[in-house]
Design an enzyme around this catalytic site. Structure first.
Site, PDB file in Angstrom:
ATOM      1  N   LYS A 148       0.842  -1.197   0.000  1.00  0.00           N
ATOM      2  CA  LYS A 148       0.000   0.000   0.000  1.00  0.00           C
ATOM      3  C   LYS A 148       0.886   1.260   0.000  1.00  0.00           C
ATOM      4  CE  LYS A 148      -3.804  -2.477   2.274  1.00  0.00           C
ATOM      5  NZ  LYS A 148      -4.684  -2.574   3.483  1.00  0.00           N
ATOM      6  N   TYR A 159     -12.206  -2.781  -3.357  1.00  0.00           N
ATOM      7  CA  TYR A 159     -12.736  -2.900  -1.993  1.00  0.00           C
ATOM      8  C   TYR A 159     -14.265  -2.806  -1.959  1.00  0.00           C
ATOM      9  CZ  TYR A 159      -8.142  -2.720   0.346  1.00  0.00           C
ATOM     10  OH  TYR A 159      -6.881  -3.009   0.823  1.00  0.00           O
ATOM     11  N   PHE A 177     -15.543   3.524   7.382  1.00  0.00           N
ATOM     12  CA  PHE A 177     -14.180   3.918   7.033  1.00  0.00           C
ATOM     13  C   PHE A 177     -13.909   3.857   5.524  1.00  0.00           C
ATOM     14  CE2 PHE A 177     -14.025  -0.635   8.164  1.00  0.00           C
ATOM     15  CZ  PHE A 177     -13.458  -1.182   7.018  1.00  0.00           C
ATOM     16  N   THR A 233      -5.420  -7.956  10.441  1.00  0.00           N
ATOM     17  CA  THR A 233      -5.735  -6.644   9.857  1.00  0.00           C
ATOM     18  C   THR A 233      -5.219  -5.501  10.729  1.00  0.00           C
ATOM     19  OG1 THR A 233      -7.727  -7.630   8.904  1.00  0.00           O
ATOM     20  CG2 THR A 233      -7.626  -5.228   8.959  1.00  0.00           C
ATOM     21  N   ASN A 249      -1.785  -0.231   7.305  1.00  0.00           N
ATOM     22  CA  ASN A 249      -1.278  -1.588   7.564  1.00  0.00           C
ATOM     23  C   ASN A 249      -0.439  -2.178   6.412  1.00  0.00           C
ATOM     24  OD1 ASN A 249      -3.444  -2.123   5.903  1.00  0.00           O
ATOM     25  ND2 ASN A 249      -4.511  -3.472   7.336  1.00  0.00           N
ATOM     26  N   GLU A 260      -8.962 -10.239  -8.319  1.00  0.00           N
ATOM     27  CA  GLU A 260      -8.143  -9.043  -8.097  1.00  0.00           C
ATOM     28  C   GLU A 260      -6.967  -8.969  -9.083  1.00  0.00           C
ATOM     29  OE1 GLU A 260      -7.297  -9.253  -3.893  1.00  0.00           O
ATOM     30  OE2 GLU A 260      -9.418  -8.946  -3.379  1.00  0.00           O
TER      31      GLU A 260
HETATM   32  P1  GTP Z   1      -6.719  -6.240   3.018  1.00  0.00           P
HETATM   33  O1  GTP Z   1      -5.688  -7.293   2.768  1.00  0.00           O
HETATM   34  O2  GTP Z   1      -6.225  -4.838   2.737  1.00  0.00           O
HETATM   35  O3  GTP Z   1      -8.023  -6.547   2.301  1.00  0.00           O
HETATM   36  O4  GTP Z   1      -6.986  -6.264   4.599  1.00  0.00           O
HETATM   37  P2  GTP Z   1      -7.802  -7.362   5.431  1.00  0.00           P
HETATM   38  O5  GTP Z   1      -8.353  -8.409   4.517  1.00  0.00           O
HETATM   39  O6  GTP Z   1      -6.914  -7.793   6.541  1.00  0.00           O
HETATM   40  O7  GTP Z   1      -8.974  -6.484   6.042  1.00  0.00           O
HETATM   41  P3  GTP Z   1     -10.361  -6.050   5.353  1.00  0.00           P
HETATM   42  O8  GTP Z   1     -10.485  -6.632   3.991  1.00  0.00           O
HETATM   43  O9  GTP Z   1     -11.444  -6.298   6.341  1.00  0.00           O
HETATM   44  O10 GTP Z   1     -10.166  -4.473   5.243  1.00  0.00           O
HETATM   45  C1  GTP Z   1      -9.500  -3.915   4.135  1.00  0.00           C
HETATM   46  C2  GTP Z   1      -8.651  -2.755   4.592  1.00  0.00           C
HETATM   47  O11 GTP Z   1      -9.486  -1.705   5.045  1.00  0.00           O
HETATM   48  C3  GTP Z   1      -7.736  -3.052   5.784  1.00  0.00           C
HETATM   49  O12 GTP Z   1      -6.548  -3.679   5.433  1.00  0.00           O
HETATM   50  C4  GTP Z   1      -7.489  -1.646   6.303  1.00  0.00           C
HETATM   51  O13 GTP Z   1      -6.505  -0.970   5.508  1.00  0.00           O
HETATM   52  C5  GTP Z   1      -8.832  -0.990   6.075  1.00  0.00           C
HETATM   53  N1  GTP Z   1      -9.668  -1.081   7.291  1.00  0.00           N
HETATM   54  C6  GTP Z   1     -10.320  -2.172   7.773  1.00  0.00           C
HETATM   55  N2  GTP Z   1     -10.956  -1.869   8.923  1.00  0.00           N
HETATM   56  C7  GTP Z   1     -10.678  -0.559   9.169  1.00  0.00           C
HETATM   57  C8  GTP Z   1     -11.051   0.349  10.205  1.00  0.00           C
HETATM   58  O14 GTP Z   1     -11.768   0.012  11.154  1.00  0.00           O
HETATM   59  N3  GTP Z   1     -10.561   1.624  10.103  1.00  0.00           N
HETATM   60  C9  GTP Z   1      -9.775   2.040   9.060  1.00  0.00           C
HETATM   61  N4  GTP Z   1      -9.345   3.305   9.017  1.00  0.00           N
HETATM   62  N5  GTP Z   1      -9.409   1.207   8.068  1.00  0.00           N
HETATM   63  C10 GTP Z   1      -9.865  -0.063   8.121  1.00  0.00           C
HETATM   64 MG    MG Z   2      -9.458  -7.949   2.783  1.00  0.00          MG
END
Ligand code: GTP
Ligand code: MG
Length: 149
Positions: free
Chosen positions: A9, A49, A57, A91, A112, A126
């Site tokens: 990212k 996404y 968010f 996450t 992250n 993707e």
């Molecule tokens: P990805 O690999 O990026 O898809 O992450 P993930 O699969 O571990 O998490 P998820 O798909 O649920 O969320 C996608 C992304 O959204 C996360 O990696 C974060 O960057 C962001 N995100 C998720 N939850 C939050 C939140 O509560 N606050 C904020 N600011 N960002 C969030």
């Molecule tokens: Mg994800």
């Protein structure tokens, strides 16, 4: 064979973590089949996404992902999707185990540093979204016989 979409990212690129993050997957033994530095559009970020569209968010997430170039990668291998998620960690980087990318390199969910597909179906979806035909390489790594019996 499974394929997964991994993305450094914008914070990972800005913090100079590209090599470190690529290296984790490379050393593990998966096969890199696509790689590019890329500035993504709002439309692409929203499509990527789309399952999170209803989340509060979501606008912040789209701003984050489009805030600078990302490094897009496609990796291939048996079990690569689930394994990559383990290498990446939880996450929330504060909950991620030490030894994982997020556990070692990040402190907040909103920064992250890396993305990994969450299912083989999404891996294929993707990769098709982020890469054009002709940008992926099929090749045989010389180390193949030393990785699997
Ligand atoms: P990805 O690999 O990026 O898809 O992450 P993930 O699969 O571990 O998490 P998820 O798909 O649920 O969320 C996608 C992304 O959204 C996360 O990696 C974060 O960057 C962001 N995100 C998720 N939850 C939050 C939140 O509560 N606050 C904020 N600011 N960002 C969030
Ligand atoms: Mg994800």
């Amino acid at each position: 064979v499974d394929q997964t979409y991994i993305m450094v990212k914008p914070d990972g690129v800005q913090r100079g973590l590209v090599g470190e993050i690529i290296s984790r997957f490379e050393k593990k033994g998966f096969k890199l089949i696509g790689l590019k530095l890329f500035q993504c559009s709002k439309e692409l970020a929203e499509e990527h996404y789309k399952d999170l569209k209803q989340k509060s968010f979501f606008p912040k997430l789209i701003d984050y992902i489009t805030s600078g170039p990302v490094v897009s990668m496609a990796w291939e291998g048996v079990g690569v999707v689930a394994s990559a998620r383990k290498l990446i960690g939880a996450t929330d980087p504060l909950q991620a185990e030490p030894g994982t990318i997020r556990g070692d390199l990040a402190v907040q969910t909103g920064r992250n540093v890396v993305h990994g597909s969450d299912s083989p179906e999404n891996g294929k979806r993707e990769i098709a979204l982020w890469f054009k035909e002709g940008e992926l390489c099929d090749w045989i790594p010389v180390q193949a016989p030393w990785l699997r019996e």
